[in-house]
Design a protein around this motif. Structure first.
Motif, PDB file in Angstrom:
ATOM      1  N   ALA A  85       0.858  -1.188   0.000  1.00  0.00           N
ATOM      2  CA  ALA A  85       0.000   0.000   0.000  1.00  0.00           C
ATOM      3  C   ALA A  85       0.893   1.235   0.000  1.00  0.00           C
ATOM      4  O   ALA A  85       2.024   1.206   0.493  1.00  0.00           O
ATOM      5  N   THR A  86       0.396   2.341  -0.550  1.00  0.00           N
ATOM      6  CA  THR A  86       1.160   3.583  -0.581  1.00  0.00           C
ATOM      7  C   THR A  86       0.343   4.722   0.016  1.00  0.00           C
ATOM      8  O   THR A  86      -0.889   4.697  -0.032  1.00  0.00           O
ATOM      9  N   VAL A  87       1.037   5.715   0.573  1.00  0.00           N
ATOM     10  CA  VAL A  87       0.335   6.822   1.224  1.00  0.00           C
ATOM     11  C   VAL A  87       0.595   8.164   0.562  1.00  0.00           C
ATOM     12  O   VAL A  87       0.165   9.201   1.062  1.00  0.00           O
ATOM     13  N   SER A  88       1.289   8.175  -0.575  1.00  0.00           N
ATOM     14  CA  SER A  88       1.511   9.405  -1.329  1.00  0.00           C
ATOM     15  C   SER A  88       1.693   9.059  -2.792  1.00  0.00           C
ATOM     16  O   SER A  88       1.976   7.911  -3.148  1.00  0.00           O
ATOM     17  N   ASP A  89       1.528  10.060  -3.625  1.00  0.00           N
ATOM     18  CA  ASP A  89       1.711   9.850  -5.054  1.00  0.00           C
ATOM     19  C   ASP A  89       3.142   9.445  -5.363  1.00  0.00           C
ATOM     20  O   ASP A  89       3.398   8.584  -6.205  1.00  0.00           O
ATOM     21  N   GLY A  90       4.103  10.073  -4.661  1.00  0.00           N
ATOM     22  CA  GLY A  90       5.502   9.712  -4.871  1.00  0.00           C
ATOM     23  C   GLY A  90       5.790   8.281  -4.491  1.00  0.00           C
ATOM     24  O   GLY A  90       6.593   7.600  -5.147  1.00  0.00           O
ATOM     25  N   ASP A  91       5.148   7.788  -3.448  1.00  0.00           N
ATOM     26  CA  ASP A  91       5.321   6.382  -3.065  1.00  0.00           C
ATOM     27  C   ASP A  91       4.691   5.441  -4.090  1.00  0.00           C
ATOM     28  O   ASP A  91       5.211   4.357  -4.356  1.00  0.00           O
ATOM     29  N   THR A  92       3.573   5.869  -4.661  1.00  0.00           N
ATOM     30  CA  THR A  92       2.950   5.074  -5.727  1.00  0.00           C
ATOM     31  C   THR A  92       3.892   4.986  -6.920  1.00  0.00           C
ATOM     32  O   THR A  92       4.070   3.923  -7.523  1.00  0.00           O
ATOM     33  N   ASP A  93       4.532   6.102  -7.264  1.00  0.00           N
ATOM     34  CA  ASP A  93       5.490   6.105  -8.366  1.00  0.00           C
ATOM     35  C   ASP A  93       6.658   5.177  -8.089  1.00  0.00           C
ATOM     36  O   ASP A  93       7.155   4.488  -8.991  1.00  0.00           O
ATOM     37  N   ILE A  94       7.116   5.148  -6.849  1.00  0.00           N
ATOM     38  CA  ILE A  94       8.211   4.249  -6.482  1.00  0.00           C
ATOM     39  C   ILE A  94       7.804   2.795  -6.693  1.00  0.00           C
ATOM     40  O   ILE A  94       8.542   2.005  -7.285  1.00  0.00           O
ATOM     41  N   ALA A  95       6.618   2.447  -6.212  1.00  0.00           N
ATOM     42  CA  ALA A  95       6.144   1.072  -6.372  1.00  0.00           C
ATOM     43  C   ALA A  95       6.055   0.702  -7.845  1.00  0.00           C
ATOM     44  O   ALA A  95       6.537  -0.366  -8.261  1.00  0.00           O
ATOM     45  N   LEU A  96       5.451   1.565  -8.644  1.00  0.00           N
ATOM     46  CA  LEU A  96       5.304   1.286 -10.079  1.00  0.00           C
ATOM     47  C   LEU A  96       6.659   1.172 -10.760  1.00  0.00           C
ATOM     48  O   LEU A  96       6.866   0.313 -11.621  1.00  0.00           O
ATOM     49  N   ALA A  97       7.596   2.040 -10.386  1.00  0.00           N
ATOM     50  CA  ALA A  97       8.930   1.991 -10.989  1.00  0.00           C
ATOM     51  C   ALA A  97       9.634   0.680 -10.666  1.00  0.00           C
ATOM     52  O   ALA A  97      10.439   0.180 -11.463  1.00  0.00           O
ATOM     53  N   LEU A  98       9.318   0.104  -9.503  1.00  0.00           N
ATOM     54  CA  LEU A  98       9.912  -1.171  -9.105  1.00  0.00           C
ATOM     55  C   LEU A  98       9.124  -2.367  -9.643  1.00  0.00           C
ATOM     56  O   LEU A  98       9.459  -3.516  -9.350  1.00  0.00           O
ATOM     57  N   GLY A  99       8.083  -2.086 -10.415  1.00  0.00           N
ATOM     58  CA  GLY A  99       7.302  -3.162 -11.024  1.00  0.00           C
ATOM     59  C   GLY A  99       6.201  -3.699 -10.153  1.00  0.00           C
ATOM     60  O   GLY A  99       5.699  -4.801 -10.391  1.00  0.00           O
ATOM     61  N   ILE A 100       5.792  -2.932  -9.141  1.00  0.00           N
ATOM     62  CA  ILE A 100       4.754  -3.365  -8.211  1.00  0.00           C
ATOM     63  C   ILE A 100       3.490  -2.536  -8.397  1.00  0.00           C
ATOM     64  O   ILE A 100       3.540  -1.307  -8.437  1.00  0.00           O
ATOM     65  N   VAL A 101       2.351  -3.199  -8.489  1.00  0.00           N
ATOM     66  CA  VAL A 101       1.060  -2.521  -8.543  1.00  0.00           C
ATOM     67  C   VAL A 101       0.527  -2.458  -7.107  1.00  0.00           C
ATOM     68  O   VAL A 101       0.245  -3.495  -6.513  1.00  0.00           O
ATOM     69  N   PRO A 102       0.424  -1.276  -6.524  1.00  0.00           N
ATOM     70  CA  PRO A 102      -0.054  -1.184  -5.133  1.00  0.00           C
ATOM     71  C   PRO A 102      -1.474  -1.721  -4.992  1.00  0.00           C
ATOM     72  O   PRO A 102      -2.296  -1.597  -5.908  1.00  0.00           O
ATOM     73  N   VAL A 103      -1.761  -2.280  -3.817  1.00  0.00           N
ATOM     74  CA  VAL A 103      -3.121  -2.775  -3.576  1.00  0.00           C
ATOM     75  C   VAL A 103      -4.073  -1.613  -3.316  1.00  0.00           C
ATOM     76  O   VAL A 103      -5.280  -1.740  -3.524  1.00  0.00           O
ATOM     77  N   ILE A 104      -3.518  -0.469  -2.879  1.00  0.00           N
ATOM     78  CA  ILE A 104      -4.333   0.732  -2.704  1.00  0.00           C
ATOM     79  C   ILE A 104      -3.398   1.950  -2.641  1.00  0.00           C
ATOM     80  O   ILE A 104      -2.283   1.862  -2.129  1.00  0.00           O
ATOM     81  N   THR A 105      -3.881   3.054  -3.208  1.00  0.00           N
ATOM     82  CA  THR A 105      -3.101   4.285  -3.261  1.00  0.00           C
ATOM     83  C   THR A 105      -4.029   5.473  -3.000  1.00  0.00           C
ATOM     84  O   THR A 105      -5.256   5.359  -3.150  1.00  0.00           O
ATOM     85  N   PRO A 106      -3.481   6.638  -2.638  1.00  0.00           N
ATOM     86  CA  PRO A 106      -4.337   7.819  -2.512  1.00  0.00           C
ATOM     87  C   PRO A 106      -4.823   8.274  -3.882  1.00  0.00           C
ATOM     88  O   PRO A 106      -4.116   8.133  -4.883  1.00  0.00           O
ATOM     89  N   ASP A 107      -6.025   8.815  -3.917  1.00  0.00           N
ATOM     90  CA  ASP A 107      -6.606   9.293  -5.176  1.00  0.00           C
ATOM     91  C   ASP A 107      -6.094  10.695  -5.456  1.00  0.00           C
ATOM     92  O   ASP A 107      -6.779  11.682  -5.218  1.00  0.00           O
ATOM     93  N   VAL A 108      -4.871  10.783  -5.956  1.00  0.00           N
ATOM     94  CA  VAL A 108      -4.243  12.088  -6.152  1.00  0.00           C
ATOM     95  C   VAL A 108      -4.718  12.807  -7.405  1.00  0.00           C
ATOM     96  O   VAL A 108      -4.465  13.992  -7.571  1.00  0.00           O
ATOM     97  N   GLU A 109      -5.398  12.093  -8.284  1.00  0.00           N
ATOM     98  CA  GLU A 109      -5.821  12.727  -9.537  1.00  0.00           C
ATOM     99  C   GLU A 109      -7.094  13.536  -9.370  1.00  0.00           C
ATOM    100  O   GLU A 109      -7.426  14.358 -10.218  1.00  0.00           O
ATOM    101  N   ASP A 110      -7.821  13.312  -8.277  1.00  0.00           N
ATOM    102  CA  ASP A 110      -9.068  14.047  -8.034  1.00  0.00           C
ATOM    103  C   ASP A 110      -9.985  14.037  -9.252  1.00  0.00           C
ATOM    104  O   ASP A 110     -10.564  15.054  -9.632  1.00  0.00           O
ATOM    105  N   GLY A 111     -10.098  12.890  -9.866  1.00  0.00           N
ATOM    106  CA  GLY A 111     -10.973  12.765 -11.030  1.00  0.00           C
ATOM    107  C   GLY A 111     -10.355  13.218 -12.329  1.00  0.00           C
ATOM    108  O   GLY A 111     -10.961  13.120 -13.404  1.00  0.00           O
ATOM    109  N   GLY A 112      -9.124  13.726 -12.259  1.00  0.00           N
ATOM    110  CA  GLY A 112      -8.464  14.213 -13.467  1.00  0.00           C
ATOM    111  C   GLY A 112      -7.758  13.107 -14.217  1.00  0.00           C
ATOM    112  O   GLY A 112      -7.818  11.928 -13.854  1.00  0.00           O
ATOM    113  N   LYS A 113      -7.052  13.510 -15.268  1.00  0.00           N
ATOM    114  CA  LYS A 113      -6.345  12.554 -16.108  1.00  0.00           C
ATOM    115  C   LYS A 113      -5.060  12.088 -15.424  1.00  0.00           C
ATOM    116  O   LYS A 113      -4.336  12.883 -14.831  1.00  0.00           O
TER     117      LYS A 113
END
Length: 345
Positions: free
Chosen positions: A70-98
């Motif tokens: 799990a990740t608690v920030s957008d930067g942490d989500t990016d770290i997980a993705l860069a390492l090839g991991i799909v987080p089980v849950i992340t913060p909704d940082v896009e607020d409905g955006g692209k």
């Protein structure tokens, strides 16, 4: 720093004007002990478990290789993705955006579809994270850990920094390595860092005309026009591409970076770069600044060696808060803009 969360970029950029180095928020670093990433056990270097890591609030032990992250920030989500991991849950940082292009590329590459998110309007959603029963929680790229740690640690081991000051000071490479130790993916982290360094080096080599050209990078905030390429600012992406600070950079510092309309000549350089993250809510609108007679008299502007760094596509925030996922994309996006500015096109 969006870093971490890019949905908080406007607020973060406002803080920048008060003294937080925009270009160094997550991209710079120092050799001080406080700026070193979390220390792990010797076994971690071998990718073995359990892994013990110290942090600013205690100790974290990851008993076996995590599968659910799990990740608690957008930067942490990016770290997980860069390492090839799909987080089980992340913060909704896009607020409905692209979703930013660089993130969508990683999601598509991993075949993840749409990431599962929680609403973080009121902060970290502890219950939503707990419901996913993560094996580990990444929090190396957040400003909120001082508030979050006590509520996150009973859910799962929390991977974060060793000193509270590191919320601002760690480089993206150090954050990535800290996370990788806990996940048993240190070799992958090394690959990501090497690939990012190569992307920048290749871009610089392809554009020898960049070398030695002076630049000024300025951000129009609600309170002021900010001279962001000040002398003490650590080399960021522009300098890694070959550019150099102007002699006027010595007149500015993190806590002294305002440029008045009467002193717009301070912005002049071989290349002038401006970004308007607040649009017309800045202290001066893009139309007003670019229509200002003193601004128009600058050699960089008269010679068309002037470029606007877009913020609506996340490029400005990627420069401010580089991470393992957005850094090579920022180079990709910046290079043609810089080439045109140097050429006066």
């Amino acid at each position: 720093m969006s870093f971490l969360d890019r949905h908080r970029t406007l607020a973060a950029l406002t803080a920048t004007a008060a003294g937080l180095g925009l270009l160094t928020a997550c991209g710079g670093g120092s050799s001080d002990t406080a700026d070193k990433p979390a220390a792990a056990s010797a076994d971690a270097a071998k990718g073995a478990f359990p892994v013990s890591l110290k942090n600013a609030w205690g100790d974290t032990e990851v008993k076996k290789k995590p599968l659910k992250v799990a990740t608690v920030s957008d930067g942490d989500t990016d770290i997980a993705l860069a390492l090839g991991i799909v987080p089980v849950i992340t913060p909704d940082v896009e607020d409905g955006g692209k979703v930013p292009e660089y993130k969508q590329r990683a999601i598509d590459k991993l075949g993840a579809g749409k990431l599962k998110t929680y609403d973080d309007t009121d902060g970290t959603a502890y219950e939503a994270i707990a419901a996913e029963a993560p094996d580990v929680i990444l929090g190396v790229n957040t400003w909120e850990m001082d508030k979050d740690y006590a509520k996150l640690s009973p859910i799962a081991p929390v991977v974060t920094y060793t000193d509270k000051a590191q919320a601002d000071t760690l480089t993206w490479q150090e954050r990535l390595k800290t996370a990788a130790k806990a996940l048993g993916l240190e070799a992958k982290a090394d690959e990501v860092i090497a690939a990012n360094e190569k992307a920048t080096a290749d871009a610089a080599a392809a554009h020898p005309e960049f070398k030695g050209k002076t630049y000024t990078y300025t951000v129009v905030h609600p309170e002021q026009i900010s001279f962001m390429s000040y002398q003490a600012q650590d080399p960021g992406v522009f300098e890694k591409l070959g550019f150099a600070k102007t002699d006027k950079a010595k007149n500015y510092a993190p806590d002294k970076n305002a440029v008045s309309l009467e002193n717009l000549d301070q912005l002049d350089a071989d290349v002038l770069l401006v970004t308007y993250p607040f649009g017309d809510r800045g202290v001066i609108s893009p139309k007003e600044l670019e229509g200002n007679k003193l601004f128009q008299s600058l050699n960089s502007v008269k010679g068309k060696h002037f470029a606007v760094i877009p913020s609506d596509n996340n490029l400005a925030s990627s420069i401010a808060y580089p991470d393992a996922l957005n850094a090579p994309w920022a180079v990709e996006q910046l290079t043609p803009l810089l080439a045109k500015a140097v050429a006066g096109q």
